[in-house]
Design an enzyme around this catalytic site. Structure first.
Site, PDB file in Angstrom:
ATOM      1  N   ALA A  55      44.945  11.218   9.019  1.00 18.95           N
ATOM      2  CA  ALA A  55      45.208   9.821   6.389  1.00 18.95           C
ATOM      3  C   ALA A  55      44.723   8.175   7.522  1.00 18.95           C
ATOM      4  O   ALA A  55      43.976   8.239   6.571  1.00 18.95           O
ATOM      5  CB  ALA A  55      46.736  10.110   6.442  1.00 18.95           C
ATOM      6  N   GLN A 203      43.110  21.183  16.496  1.00 20.44           N
ATOM      7  CA  GLN A 203      44.071  19.295  16.637  1.00 20.44           C
ATOM      8  C   GLN A 203      44.712  19.167  18.092  1.00 20.44           C
ATOM      9  O   GLN A 203      44.326  18.602  18.156  1.00 20.44           O
ATOM     10  CB  GLN A 203      43.689  18.281  15.170  1.00 20.44           C
ATOM     11  CG  GLN A 203      42.813  18.577  14.620  1.00 20.44           C
ATOM     12  CD  GLN A 203      42.960  19.423  13.575  1.00 20.44           C
ATOM     13  OE1 GLN A 203      43.505  20.718  13.667  1.00 20.44           O
ATOM     14  NE2 GLN A 203      42.574  19.181  12.133  1.00 20.44           N
ATOM     15  N   ASP A 244      49.494  12.737   5.679  1.00 25.16           N
ATOM     16  CA  ASP A 244      48.931  12.501   5.511  1.00 25.16           C
ATOM     17  C   ASP A 244      49.137  12.630   3.831  1.00 25.16           C
ATOM     18  O   ASP A 244      48.281  11.287   3.606  1.00 25.16           O
ATOM     19  CB  ASP A 244      47.676  14.326   4.951  1.00 25.16           C
ATOM     20  CG  ASP A 244      47.204  13.946   5.900  1.00 25.16           C
ATOM     21  OD1 ASP A 244      47.878  14.982   7.190  1.00 25.16           O
ATOM     22  OD2 ASP A 244      46.099  14.351   6.571  1.00 25.16           O
ATOM     23  N   ASN A 254      51.536  17.811   4.982  1.00 24.90           N
ATOM     24  CA  ASN A 254      50.682  17.324   6.186  1.00 24.90           C
ATOM     25  C   ASN A 254      49.771  18.754   6.709  1.00 24.90           C
ATOM     26  O   ASN A 254      49.994  19.508   6.345  1.00 24.90           O
ATOM     27  CB  ASN A 254      51.955  17.379   7.528  1.00 24.90           C
ATOM     28  CG  ASN A 254      51.633  16.971   8.841  1.00 24.90           C
ATOM     29  OD1 ASN A 254      50.353  16.486   8.970  1.00 24.90           O
ATOM     30  ND2 ASN A 254      51.600  17.055  10.022  1.00 24.90           N
ATOM     31  N   LYS A 255      49.215  18.875   7.988  1.00 19.70           N
ATOM     32  CA  LYS A 255      48.497  20.339   8.351  1.00 19.70           C
ATOM     33  C   LYS A 255      48.795  21.651   8.243  1.00 19.70           C
ATOM     34  O   LYS A 255      50.042  21.529   8.312  1.00 19.70           O
ATOM     35  CB  LYS A 255      48.357  19.871  10.387  1.00 19.70           C
ATOM     36  CG  LYS A 255      47.054  20.821  10.613  1.00 19.70           C
ATOM     37  CD  LYS A 255      46.124  21.177   9.825  1.00 19.70           C
ATOM     38  CE  LYS A 255      45.341  19.795   9.607  1.00 19.70           C
ATOM     39  NZ  LYS A 255      43.651  19.671   8.417  1.00 19.70           N
TER      40      LYS A 255
HETATM   41  O1  MRU Z   1      42.542  17.404   8.861  1.00 22.62           O
HETATM   42  P1  MRU Z   1      43.026  16.713   9.625  1.00 22.62           P
HETATM   43  O2  MRU Z   1      42.573  16.893  11.934  1.00 22.62           O
HETATM   44  O3  MRU Z   1      42.497  15.426   9.341  1.00 22.62           O
HETATM   45  O4  MRU Z   1      44.272  16.333   9.892  1.00 22.62           O
HETATM   46  C1  MRU Z   1      44.975  15.626  10.330  1.00 22.62           C
HETATM   47  C2  MRU Z   1      46.838  15.876   9.837  1.00 22.62           C
HETATM   48  O5  MRU Z   1      47.339  16.877   9.511  1.00 22.62           O
HETATM   49  C3  MRU Z   1      47.738  14.397  10.188  1.00 22.62           C
HETATM   50  O6  MRU Z   1      48.559  14.994  11.060  1.00 22.62           O
HETATM   51  C4  MRU Z   1      47.818  13.551   9.880  1.00 22.62           C
HETATM   52  O7  MRU Z   1      46.554  12.912   9.331  1.00 22.62           O
HETATM   53  C5  MRU Z   1      48.838  12.563   9.971  1.00 22.62           C
HETATM   54  S1  MRU Z   1      47.657  11.361  11.435  1.00 22.62           S
HETATM   55  C6  MRU Z   1      48.000  10.198  12.133  1.00 22.62           C
END
Ligand code: MRU
Length: 370
Positions: A55, A203, A244, A254-255
Site C-alpha cells: 500500500a 509475496q 491496505d 489485508n492480503k
Molecule cells: O497485493 P500486494 O502485494 O500489494 O499486497 C500487499 C499487502 O497486502 C500488504 O500487507 C499491505 O499492502 C501492507 S504493506 C506495508
C-alpha cells in the site's frame, strides 16, 4: 534497508533527476532488477502489474506518476487525466487514493508553469514522510517485541508470524509490520519470523524471505496453512501484519488469508497486531466487509506458479487441470474484534474508533456522519 550490504530504497529519483527508479518486484528473489519509470503510462503499469506493490509504495509510485505526467504536460486536463489513470490501477489500497488526492489538491491551484517542480517536490516529500512514519511504527512495535522477549522466560527467541510482505519492499523503506522486527534485530533481541508463503503471488516466500535474509534476520518460510498448527503448539508469540485499508472502527483489510490467521490467533490466545501508517486509515468508512472494494485479479495467478527451474531460469508452470475455473480474490477483511492492537506512527491503540481517535484527534471531522 540493505541489499548486498548497500542501503537501498524501493523507489528513488534517478541520477538524471526526473525518472523514478523502482525495483521490479516480479523478478525477486531470483533477479534484482531496477527499472526506470519515465512517464505516466509506465507508472500506472508498474502499479497494475505489481512491479511495485504494498500500500505505501503504491502511493509513493502514484505520486511520482503524477510528477511524470506533469513533466510531459502540466495542463489542468492532464492533471485530471493522470489522477484518473492512476486511481484505476488497483482498487483496495487506500494509500493510492490518498497520494493521488494529495497531489491533485496541491497542484490544482498552481499555474501550469510551476506544477512540475511542485509535483516532484511533493512526491519526494511523500517518500520522506513514509520513511519517517515507518521508522516510528518500528519504534512503537519494538516495545511490544521487547515485552514479548522479556515475558518469554526460558525461550531462546521471539517468534513472530507475518503474512504477505509488509516490509521495506512494500513501502519506501523500513516497512510497517517488519519495521519493529528490523529494530529488534538491531537492538539485539533474538527475533525469528515465520513468513507465510502467501499464495497466490507468494509475496511472503519471495519478498519477505528475501528482504529478511538481506538484513540477516532469522526466518522460516511456511505454507499458508501451517500457521494454525504452529499457534496451537506455542510456536508463535505474536502475529504482526500490514494492511491496505483500515476503517475508522478498526476493521483491517489485508492480503487474502490474513483473516484466517487472525481467527487462529484469537482461538489460541496469540496477540494479533497490525502495523499501519496514518494514510492507510480510511476515515470515511466503518464496515470493512461491506465497504472496502476487494480486488479480483487474473486467475492465472492461482492456476500457474513461477519459480526458478533446474537450469536457473525463471519459468512459469500450470498447477490446475486445463479448463478448471479459478477465483482470485486478492484481499480479505479481518474484523476489528480479532485485532489486539494497531501499531501506528503515533503509538499503539485498540482497533476501535475511540482508539484511533485517541491517536488522530484531528480526524474526528473526517468520519462519516460528523
Ligand atoms: O497485493 P500486494 O502485494 O500489494 O499486497 C500487499 C499487502 O497486502 C500488504 O500487507 C499491505 O499492502 C501492507 S504493506 C506495508
Amino acid at each position: 534497508m540493505k541489499v548486498a550490504g548497500k542501503s537501498t530504497r524501493s523507489i528513488e529519483l534517478a541520477a538524471d533527476g526526473w525518472a523514478a527508479v523502482i525495483i521490479d518486484q516480479t523478478r525477486l528473489p531470483h533477479d534484482f532488477v531496477l527499472r526506470r519509470l519515465e512517464n505516466l503510462a509506465q507508472a500506472a503499469e508498474a502499479i497494475r502489474d505489481m512491479w511495485v506493490r504494498g500500500a505505501p509504495l503504491i502511493g509513493a509510485t502514484a505520486a511520482y506518476g503524477m510528477a511524470l505526467a506533469m513533466r510531459a504536460d502540466p495542463s489542468d486536463e492532464n492533471l485530471e487525466n493522470a489522477a484518473r489513470t492512476l486511481m484505476a490501477t488497483r482498487p483496495t489500497a487506500v494509500n493510492l487514493r490518498w497520494a493521488v488526492e494529495d497531489m491533485r489538491a496541491r497542484l490544482k491551484p498552481l499555474g501550469p508553469q510551476v506544477r512540475t517542480g511542485a509535483a516532484y517536490a511533493r512526491a519526494a516529500e511523500i517518500c520522506e514522510e513514509d520513511v519517517a512514519t515507518n521508522r516510528a511504527i518500528g519504534e512503537h512495535g519494538l516495545e511490544l517485541l521487547r515485552k514479548a522477549w522479556e515475558a518469554g522466560g526460558e525461550q531462546d527467541r521471539v517468534n513472530v508470524l507475518t503474512h504477505c510482505n509488509a516490509g521495506w519492499l512494500a513501502t519506501v523503506d523500513w516497512g510497517t509490520a517488519l519495521a519493529p522486527i528490523y529494530l529488534a534485530q538491531d537492538a539485539g533481541i533474538p527475533v525469528h519470523v515465520w513468513a507465510d508463503e502467501t499464495r497466490p503471488r507468494n509475496q511472503g516466500a519471495s519478498l519477505t524471505a528475501w528482504e529478511l535474509g538481506q538484513h540477516g534476520v532469522p526466518h522460516t518460510v511456511i505454507a499458508d496453512n501451517a500457521g494454525g498448527h504452529l499457534m496451537q503448539h506455542g510456536m508463535v508469540d505474536l502475529c504482526i501484519v500490514g494492511t491496505d485499508r483500515t476503517t475508522a472502527r478498526g476493521d483491517v483489510c489485508n492480503k487474502i488469508g490474513t483473516y484466517l490467521k487472525a481467527l487462529a490467533a484469537h482461538d489460541n490466545g496469540v496477540p494479533f497486531y497490525v502495523g499501519l501508517p496514518g494514510p492507510t486509515i480510511d476515515w470515511s468508512i466503518e464496515d470493512g466487509l461491506v465497504e472496502i472494494p476487494i480486488e479480483e485479479r487474473d486467475g492465472r495467478e492461482v492456476s500457474e506458479i513461477t519459480g526458478l527451474n533446474q537450469v536457473g531460469q525463471i519459468e512459469t508452470v500450470r498447477l490446475t487441470p486445463d479448463g478448471s475455473p479459478v477465483a482470485n480474490h486478492a484481499f480479505d477483511v479481518t474484523p476489528a474484534r480479532l485485532v489486539t492492537g494497531l501499531i501506528t506512527e503515533r503509538g499503539v491503540c485498540p482497533a476501535t474508533t475511540e482508539g484511533l481517535l485517541s491517536l488522530y484527534p484531528e480526524r474526528h471531522n473526517s468520519m462519516r456522519g460528523t
